[in-house]
Design an enzyme around this catalytic site. Structure first.
Site, PDB file in Angstrom:
ATOM      1  CE  LYS A 130      44.040  29.917   1.870  1.00 11.07           C
ATOM      2  NZ  LYS A 130      43.735  30.082   3.127  1.00 11.07           N
ATOM      3  CG  ASP A 136      45.989  22.339  -1.009  1.00 12.47           C
ATOM      4  OD1 ASP A 136      45.899  23.587  -1.486  1.00 12.47           O
ATOM      5  OD2 ASP A 136      45.599  22.349  -0.014  1.00 12.47           O
ATOM      6  CD1 TRP A 149      46.272  24.154   5.685  1.00  9.39           C
ATOM      7  CD2 TRP A 149      44.240  23.212   5.309  1.00  9.39           C
ATOM      8  NE1 TRP A 149      45.514  24.966   6.216  1.00  9.39           N
ATOM      9  CE2 TRP A 149      43.916  24.412   6.065  1.00  9.39           C
ATOM     10  CE3 TRP A 149      43.033  22.694   4.816  1.00  9.39           C
ATOM     11  CZ2 TRP A 149      42.763  24.938   6.233  1.00  9.39           C
ATOM     12  CZ3 TRP A 149      41.697  23.161   5.247  1.00  9.39           C
ATOM     13  CH2 TRP A 149      41.779  24.391   6.043  1.00  9.39           C
TER      14      TRP A 149
HETATM   15  N1  PMP Z   1      44.554  23.824   1.664  1.00  8.32           N
HETATM   16  C1  PMP Z   1      45.047  24.978   1.977  1.00  8.32           C
HETATM   17  C2  PMP Z   1      46.644  24.718   2.112  1.00  8.32           C
HETATM   18  C3  PMP Z   1      44.516  25.748   2.765  1.00  8.32           C
HETATM   19  O1  PMP Z   1      45.374  27.003   3.451  1.00  8.32           O
HETATM   20  C4  PMP Z   1      43.104  25.861   2.929  1.00  8.32           C
HETATM   21  C5  PMP Z   1      42.359  27.271   3.512  1.00  8.32           C
HETATM   22  N2  PMP Z   1      43.177  27.693   4.338  1.00  8.32           N
HETATM   23  C6  PMP Z   1      42.502  25.112   2.169  1.00  8.32           C
HETATM   24  C7  PMP Z   1      43.138  23.968   1.915  1.00  8.32           C
HETATM   25  C8  PMP Z   1      40.924  24.976   2.237  1.00  8.32           C
HETATM   26  O2  PMP Z   1      40.383  26.030   1.221  1.00  8.32           O
HETATM   27  P1  PMP Z   1      38.971  26.299   1.358  1.00  8.32           P
HETATM   28  O3  PMP Z   1      38.550  27.006   2.301  1.00  8.32           O
HETATM   29  O4  PMP Z   1      39.166  26.995  -0.179  1.00  8.32           O
HETATM   30  O5  PMP Z   1      38.196  24.856   1.072  1.00  8.32           O
END
Ligand code: PMP
Length: 364
Positions: A199, A175, A104
């Site tokens: 989440k 994040d 991520w």
């Molecule tokens: N950052 C992290 C740490 C994530 O776990 C996720 C989704 N699994 C995202 C970003 C992307 O998130 P979104 O689907 O809300 O764009």
């Protein structure tokens, strides 16, 4: 009613009392004669809902008065772009540092590079993201506009400690999608915190951004107003229609968290759940493996592999038959992953661990 034990990484399990209250209020919210989905976002009822949600979130996290709470859309992925567009200066000519500790943060780094100058200040990719950088490995640019990190890597299962200690030359931008609200931490250590709700916070469609006042008003001149934090803050997250139903549901999750003893209360349960699951993996004589350095194992997302991948299909089929779902690992990582967010009860982890011990006995 039969509910499964849901270990999905997100969208993920929500607290049952929250779902029951939503069901109760779905067609008639507290005597309004309509449900929250049907209400004007500018009406008195919804104004009360969003104000209560913000107040409860502020008290849960201890958000200082000089931070704005924004209820946005677009997911954390939109923030990967929105952050550089807002924080690299009105001319967009600043530079930012990124710490890369998993998929991520690597994605955030790649997306930011489309919009401005970014540097990698530390990466653990050479070690397949199995640890966090050591203090000596950080090489920050003294002129950086911000330092970005992902405090919990949902796919690799690497989590920063609650108190991030490295000295940085610029505000930390984090994040926290997959562990926001799972434990107390000091908000004032960060310039900006963000996360998708799906989440630990509520339904998909809501993105939380908590941003310090001094970081507002630096957006590049050409960006859409709906992406400008200062514009959204000035309009109470309602420049346009916000994700009303998701905000309402998140508000109920905040109330539920208060009833669990707030973040300190839920952190205690989360620690117990993670300890149980890692003890099962580590005590399996190598049948199950998690190779993340012990001091940075995630308490929320626990990836593990079976010593014999030929058993993966049987593990998934048998676990599903036992009412344990969402255990298949991320497609980029393989193996298994158990996400054990706030709303996944301790009993669910006990059932998983019993299943894993039994499966290992049968196949070991
Ligand atoms: N950052 C992290 C740490 C994530 O776990 C996720 C989704 N699994 C995202 C970003 C992307 O998130 P979104 O689907 O809300 O764009």
């Amino acid at each position: 009613m039969s509910r499964v034990w849901n270990f999905s990484a997100g969208p993920a399990v929500l607290p049952l009392p929250v779902l029951e209250q939503i069901r109760e209020e779905l067609t008639d919210w507290q005597g309004a004669g309509m449900g929250v989905m049907e209400m004007s976002h500018r009406g008195k009822a919804f104004t009360g809902i969003i104000e209560a949600a913000e107040a409860d979130l502020r008290s849960l996290l201890g958000v200082p008065g000089n931070y704005r709470v924004l209820f946005l859309q677009g997911g954390a992925t939109q923030q990967f772009a929105q952050i550089p567009l807002n924080l690299l200066g009105t001319g967009g000519d600043g530079s930012a540092d990124y710490i890369v500790t998993g998929s991520w943060s690597k994605k955030a780094f790649g997306e930011a590079a489309r919009f401005g100058r970014v540097r990698c200040a530390a990466s653990t990719e050479a070690d397949r993201f199995t640890r966090l950088p050591t203090a000596a490995e950080y090489a920050f640019d003294p002129a950086a506009a911000y330092v970005h990190l992902c405090t919990n890597e949902t796919i690799h299962g690497v989590e920063f400690p609650a108190e991030v200690t490295m000295a940085t030359p610029a505000p930390l931008v984090a994040d926290m999608s997959s562990h926001l609200l799972s434990r107390p931490f000091d908000v004032s250590r960060f310039g900006l915190i963000y996360g998708g709700a799906q989440k630990n916070v509520g339904p998909a469609g809501l993105t939380l951004v908590i941003v310090r006042d001094d970081l507002l008003g630096k957006a590049a001149a050409h960006i859409p107003s709906v992406m400008d934090y200062a514009v959204m803050a000035a309009n109470g997250s309602m420049l346009n229609t916000p994700p009303t139903f998701a905000i309402y549901a998140a508000g109920l999750v905040f109330k539920w968290l208060q009833a669990q003893g707030g973040l300190a209360g839920i952190a205690g349960v989360n620690a117990q759940k993670a300890a149980l699951l890692y003890a099962c993996i580590d005590g399996s004589g190598g049948f199950y493996r998690n190779n993340i350095a012990a001091d940075c194992r995630s308490r929320m997302n626990v990836p593990f592999t079976l010593s014999d991948p030929a058993l993966d299909a049987a593990f998934l089929a048998d676990s599903q038959a036992a009412g344990l779902i969402g255990l298949k690992g991320h497609k980029s990582f393989g193996g298994m992953r158990a996400s054990i967010y706030n709303a996944l009860p301790l009993d669910g982890v006990r059932v998983l661990v019993d299943f894993m011990n039994d499966f290992a006995k049968r196949h070991g």
